[in-house]
Scaffold this active site. Structure first.
Site, PDB file in Angstrom:
ATOM      1  N   CYS A  40     -11.118   3.219   0.654  1.00 45.33           N
ATOM      2  CA  CYS A  40      -9.671   3.436   0.800  1.00 45.33           C
ATOM      3  C   CYS A  40      -9.265   2.583   1.993  1.00 45.33           C
ATOM      4  CB  CYS A  40      -9.378   4.909   1.067  1.00 45.33           C
ATOM      5  SG  CYS A  40      -7.690   5.232   1.645  1.00 45.33           S
ATOM      6  N   GLU A  86      -2.206   8.338   8.104  1.00 41.63           N
ATOM      7  CA  GLU A  86      -0.828   7.899   7.869  1.00 41.63           C
ATOM      8  C   GLU A  86       0.126   8.528   8.880  1.00 41.63           C
ATOM      9  OE1 GLU A  86      -0.043   5.713   5.456  1.00 41.63           O
ATOM     10  OE2 GLU A  86       2.057   5.789   6.039  1.00 41.63           O
ATOM     11  N   HIS A  92      -7.066   2.862   4.113  1.00 39.85           N
ATOM     12  CA  HIS A  92      -6.731   3.576   5.354  1.00 39.85           C
ATOM     13  C   HIS A  92      -7.965   3.759   6.256  1.00 39.85           C
ATOM     14  CE1 HIS A  92      -2.917   4.643   3.437  1.00 39.85           C
ATOM     15  NE2 HIS A  92      -2.527   5.268   4.533  1.00 39.85           N
ATOM     16  N   CYS A 115      -4.529  -1.463  -1.840  1.00 37.47           N
ATOM     17  CA  CYS A 115      -4.715  -0.027  -2.022  1.00 37.47           C
ATOM     18  C   CYS A 115      -5.678   0.178  -3.181  1.00 37.47           C
ATOM     19  CB  CYS A 115      -3.355   0.596  -2.349  1.00 37.47           C
ATOM     20  SG  CYS A 115      -3.429   2.345  -2.757  1.00 37.47           S
ATOM     21  N   ASP A 137       0.873  -1.173   0.000  1.00 36.55           N
ATOM     22  CA  ASP A 137       0.000   0.000   0.000  1.00 36.55           C
ATOM     23  C   ASP A 137       0.913   1.227   0.000  1.00 36.55           C
ATOM     24  OD1 ASP A 137      -2.343   1.643   0.295  1.00 36.55           O
ATOM     25  OD2 ASP A 137      -1.981   1.776   2.439  1.00 36.55           O
ATOM     26  N   SER A 138       0.300   2.390  -0.153  1.00 38.07           N
ATOM     27  CA  SER A 138       1.078   3.627  -0.053  1.00 38.07           C
ATOM     28  C   SER A 138       1.612   3.817   1.363  1.00 38.07           C
ATOM     29  CB  SER A 138       0.182   4.818  -0.402  1.00 38.07           C
ATOM     30  OG  SER A 138      -0.870   4.912   0.547  1.00 38.07           O
TER      31      SER A 138
HETATM   32  N1  DGL Z   1      -4.811   3.242   1.095  1.00 39.21           N
HETATM   33  C1  DGL Z   1      -4.904   3.712  -0.222  1.00 39.21           C
HETATM   34  C2  DGL Z   1      -6.229   3.420  -0.885  1.00 39.21           C
HETATM   35  O1  DGL Z   1      -6.829   2.415  -0.565  1.00 39.21           O
HETATM   36  C3  DGL Z   1      -4.265   4.995  -0.613  1.00 39.21           C
HETATM   37  C4  DGL Z   1      -4.392   6.157   0.264  1.00 39.21           C
HETATM   38  C5  DGL Z   1      -3.474   7.225  -0.211  1.00 39.21           C
HETATM   39  O2  DGL Z   1      -2.270   6.970  -0.240  1.00 39.21           O
HETATM   40  O3  DGL Z   1      -3.959   8.307  -0.592  1.00 39.21           O
HETATM   41  O4  DGL Z   1      -6.677   4.132  -1.733  1.00 39.21           O
END
Ligand code: DGL
Length: 277
Positions: A193, A158, A195, A79, A15-16
């Site tokens: 997302c 994050e 996150h 992600c 993931d990011s």
């Molecule tokens: N967790 C990621 C997603 O599901 C990316 C969040 C991000 O880096 O902006 O989209």
């Protein structure tokens, strides 16, 4: 590129940043016998407000590293943003590697909704992607979808800025309208997302008990089991698997999040997928 995968090889997850831990949590529960290598591309997070080309290039770089350096037998793109921007490129590059992506759970949300009003929180990049638009088009007529781009929220999660995350959640929930089980209210909220499940309790408090939150972890982990089974790469039950955590950025941040959300207390290794970085 051809490669020969072995059942004993680990599953690569990326993931990011820390968001993919919400998927890793479900994967470890579904496949406790498997080994996992989780990579947070924190040096380049957040992805959600970047261009498609940028995310595509990062996803290729990170996947290349997981394949070449860790010999992963499958790749889970934990992600939504990277899945929308890059999964086709990854599949083209490694046609024989099973690759599982994440997409917002619109279809199950529409099916489960009684009010037929579904909320979707995601990054701006995911909501603007062609992949998301195709998904939405397929479901036209099945529910009304209230889309909310949550700028800044993944970044706040994050970096552990709890106050900012609370403020943004409240703002975005309010912008979406009424939540609940009555006509016209949103009774299913898709967390588009990875996150966002990490602030799931906070969101649930804001929307109340009559709205169900849908996250990607459980369906993605079941899909991962299916693709491993089909490829003959699933390890037998009974062996306790291992997990390794890697980050291109702040290793302490990933370590803290893994401890907090997965109860995983372990050192995080610094990873450098970039040739000069
Ligand atoms: N967790 C990621 C997603 O599901 C990316 C969040 C991000 O880096 O902006 O989209």
């Amino acid at each position: 590129m051809s490669r020969c995968a072995h059942a004993a090889a680990p599953i690569g997850v990326f993931d990011s940043g820390v968001g993919g831990l919400s998927v890793l949590r479900a994967l470890r529960a579904e496949l406790p016998q498997e080994d996992f290598v989780y990579l947070s591309d924190a040096a380049h997070a957040p992805y959600g407000e970047r261009t498609d080309d940028y995310v595509n290039a990062r996803a290729l770089r990170v996947a290349d590293y997981l394949v070449a350096q860790h010999g992963v037998k499958t790749l889970v793109v934990a992600c939504n943003t990277a899945t929308a921007a890059a999964i086709h490129t990854l599949r083209e590059r490694w046609p024989s590697l099973p690759i599982v992506g994440v997409e917002p759970a619109l279809k199950p949300a529409a099916a489960a909704s009684r009010t037929k009003v579904v909320g979707v929180m995601a990054t701006r990049s995911t909501l603007q992607s062609a992949k998301f638009k195709t998904l939405l088009d397929k479901l036209q007529g099945q529910a009304r979808f209230v889309l909310q781009a949550c700028d800044g929220l993944a970044g706040a999660i994050e970096s552990g800025e709890a106050g900012t995350a609370e403020l943004l959640c409240a703002r975005y929930v309010q912008a979406m309208g009424g939540f609940g089980a009555m006509d016209g209210q949103i009774d299913q909220l898709v967390l588009g997302c990875t996150h966002y499940p990490l602030v799931g309790d906070l969101l649930q408090n804001l929307v109340g008990p009559h709205t169900t939150l849908l996250e990607a972890g459980p369906p993605v982990s079941q899909q991962t089991r299916r693709v491993l089974e089909q490829a003959g790469l699933l390890l037998p039950q009974g062996i306790a698997g291992t997990t390794r955590l890697l980050s291109t950025g702040n290793t302490a941040a990933l370590g803290g999040s893994a401890l907090r959300w997965l109860g995983l207390g372990m050192p995080v290794v610094s990873a450098q997928p970039d040739p000069h970085g």
